[in-house]
Design a protein around this motif. Structure first.
Motif, PDB file in Angstrom:
ATOM      1  N   ARG A 136       1.350   9.869  -4.160  1.00  0.00           N
ATOM      2  CA  ARG A 136       2.487  10.731  -4.518  1.00  0.00           C
ATOM      3  C   ARG A 136       3.742   9.905  -4.810  1.00  0.00           C
ATOM      4  NH1 ARG A 136       3.087  14.931  -1.977  1.00  0.00           N
ATOM      5  NH2 ARG A 136       1.251  14.980  -0.601  1.00  0.00           N
ATOM      6  N   THR A 175       0.874  -1.172   0.000  1.00  0.00           N
ATOM      7  CA  THR A 175       0.000   0.000   0.000  1.00  0.00           C
ATOM      8  C   THR A 175       0.909   1.219   0.000  1.00  0.00           C
ATOM      9  OG1 THR A 175      -1.710  -1.161   1.249  1.00  0.00           O
ATOM     10  CG2 THR A 175      -1.845   1.231   1.178  1.00  0.00           C
ATOM     11  N   ARG A 176       0.689   2.080  -0.996  1.00  0.00           N
ATOM     12  CA  ARG A 176       1.594   3.211  -1.196  1.00  0.00           C
ATOM     13  C   ARG A 176       0.777   4.466  -1.477  1.00  0.00           C
ATOM     14  NH1 ARG A 176       5.273   2.472  -6.315  1.00  0.00           N
ATOM     15  NH2 ARG A 176       5.682   0.487  -5.260  1.00  0.00           N
ATOM     16  N   ARG A 177       1.200   5.573  -0.910  1.00  0.00           N
ATOM     17  CA  ARG A 177       0.490   6.821  -1.195  1.00  0.00           C
ATOM     18  C   ARG A 177       0.663   7.203  -2.659  1.00  0.00           C
ATOM     19  NH1 ARG A 177      -1.557   8.946   3.308  1.00  0.00           N
ATOM     20  NH2 ARG A 177      -0.585   8.401   5.310  1.00  0.00           N
ATOM     21  N   GLN A 187      -2.874  13.137  -3.530  1.00  0.00           N
ATOM     22  CA  GLN A 187      -1.521  12.604  -3.436  1.00  0.00           C
ATOM     23  C   GLN A 187      -1.282  11.822  -2.146  1.00  0.00           C
ATOM     24  OE1 GLN A 187       0.815  16.263  -4.225  1.00  0.00           O
ATOM     25  NE2 GLN A 187       1.460  15.271  -6.128  1.00  0.00           N
ATOM     26  N   ASN A 188      -2.115  12.051  -1.145  1.00  0.00           N
ATOM     27  CA  ASN A 188      -1.983  11.332   0.119  1.00  0.00           C
ATOM     28  C   ASN A 188      -2.872  10.104   0.209  1.00  0.00           C
ATOM     29  OD1 ASN A 188       0.005  12.909   1.441  1.00  0.00           O
ATOM     30  ND2 ASN A 188      -1.538  14.490   1.865  1.00  0.00           N
ATOM     31  N   LEU A 189      -3.650   9.818  -0.847  1.00  0.00           N
ATOM     32  CA  LEU A 189      -4.512   8.637  -0.823  1.00  0.00           C
ATOM     33  C   LEU A 189      -3.667   7.369  -0.874  1.00  0.00           C
ATOM     34  CD1 LEU A 189      -7.446   9.490  -3.284  1.00  0.00           C
ATOM     35  CD2 LEU A 189      -7.518   9.405  -0.784  1.00  0.00           C
ATOM     36  N   PRO A 190      -4.010   6.364  -0.079  1.00  0.00           N
ATOM     37  CA  PRO A 190      -3.311   5.080  -0.160  1.00  0.00           C
ATOM     38  C   PRO A 190      -3.773   4.309  -1.395  1.00  0.00           C
ATOM     39  CG  PRO A 190      -5.040   4.967   1.482  1.00  0.00           C
ATOM     40  CD  PRO A 190      -5.008   6.391   1.010  1.00  0.00           C
TER      41      PRO A 190
END
Length: 403
Positions: free
Chosen positions: A13, A9-11, A134-137
């Protein structure tokens, strides 16, 4: 939501970079619910080719575009090279991502629900907060699994889309049959074409657009007939706007009564200007700007027939024959339209015959609409289940997936 244990799981951005290349020599493109398409392939009725597009942003194949309506339909994948509005945000995926996987993920109900929560503004001014995006996982499966999921979804969604296209074609044919039957009966009537002004007692348009706005609408009050209410020989009252009675009193000149013919002064690629319907009993009501209200001479014309005639391809051709376009007409064009108008008794007979035929056709079209809605729901459920790891696409057929 919990993803499979072997997924990262990665943001956003860290998975997507923003691109801001301007002044490129490329054709105009736009982000739609079906992806990024060249404007030349779309039905854009309004665009000035002399407009300055030097500030437009370059988008290339496998880029993604956040457009003005992305919070409703997801983020658009591009298969073309073009330039898009500077109001859009262009994204490029990182090297360890398969853009085809994210083409589907960005249209999943999960992502769309996230986007709905990070919009700014109200009504038509809504837009996605890019910093919040950009901060969404984001789920990041192993690259080979991304490819398997993308291959699976490409094949399954193509199959569903093919079925949907067949149903849409069937629906268009049913619509055409409606009017071909009416045309055949009208031809048999052998009526002379006369200007519409000879069978109408009066015709007026709505007040100027700035007279009042949507901010003036209330839950209870006088009805306002807008373009969206005027269907093809059918009044659409599902989205009925209303204004205070005090405001209605200022615009009584534009009043609508039961049995009046309501005519659309604007059109588009699917709804020609000049289509009409008969007003039901709306109580106190007026027409809005770009909508016309006509009253027929009842001893020579039937309101239902006039609405049907104007809504048909015969009416569309007559309106266009007065030097107008399908997008805009005025009162003079309406009054001078040359239309075949048989004797009153024959008009009423044509209306009765059409209603019987249309009831059967409309029922079949409604069945097509239900099937299209079911296919769309299944497509969305399939995408969401696959891109969130709810089933293993290497063994799943996609059949049996539910919401």
């Amino acid at each position: 939501m919990t993803f499979p244990a072997n997924w990262q799981t990665r943001r956003a951005r860290f998975s997507f970079s923003r691109r801001d290349v301007r002044g490129a020599d490329a054709p105009l493109a736009s982000a739609t619910k079906d992806g990024v398409s060249l404007r030349s392939d779309l039905d854009f009725a309004v665009w000035n080719p002399d407009s300055n597009v030097s500030n437009y942003k370059l988008v290339e194949p496998d880029d993604f575009v956040i457009g003005l309506r992305s919070f409703q339909h997801g983020i658009s994948h591009s298969a073309v090279r073009g330039v898009v509005s500077p109001a859009y945000t262009v994204l490029r995926s990182a090297g360890d991502l398969d853009p085809r996987f994210f083409k589907h993920y960005f249209r999943s109900s999960l992502l769309i629900s996230h986007l709905a929560n990070i919009t700014q503004g109200i009504r038509q001014g809504q837009a996605i907060d890019i910093e919040a995006f950009q901060n969404l996982p984001m789920p990041v499966p192993p690259l080979e699994e991304q490819r398997r999921i993308a291959d699976f979804l490409d094949a399954e969604t193509a199959r569903i889309d093919q079925i949907s296209q067949l149903r849409e074609r069937q629906r268009r044919l049913l619509e055409a049959r409606r009017w071909s039957h009416f045309q055949a009966e009208l031809d048999r009537a052998q009526a002379d074409a006369i200007p519409l002004r000879r069978v109408i007692r009066s015709v007026i348009d709505g007040p100027f657009g700035s007279a009042f706005s949507s901010d003036d609408y209330v839950d209870e009050g006088a009805a306002v007939v807008r373009l969206g209410n005027i269907g093809f020989a059918e009044y659409k009252g599902g989205d009925q706007a209303r204004i205070p009675t005090t405001l209605f009193e200022r615009f009584r000149y534009h009043e609508v009564g039961a049995g009046d013919v309501l005519i659309a002064g604007l059109g588009d690629s699917r709804n020609h200007a000049g289509r009409a319907c008969v007003a039901p009993d709306l109580g106190a009501a007026i027409v809005k700007g770009k909508c016309f209200r006509a009253r027929v001479e009842k001893d020579v014309a039937d309101a239902d027939f006039i609405a049907l005639l104007l809504s048909s391809p015969v009416g569309a051709s007559a309106i266009e024959g007065r030097g107008s376009t399908r997008s805009m007409i005025n009162l003079e064009i309406v009054k001078s339209a040359l239309l075949p108008i048989p004797p009153l008794a024959r008009q009423r007979q044509l209306v009765s015959e059409h209603r019987k035929s249309w009831l059967h056709t409309k029922a079949t079209m409604s069945a097509c609409d239900r099937q299209l809605a079911t296919l769309a729901e299944r497509r969305q459920a399939l995408i969401t289940a696959a891109v969130t790891g709810q089933f293993d696409v290497s063994t799943a057929s996609g059949r049996g997936v539910t919401e």
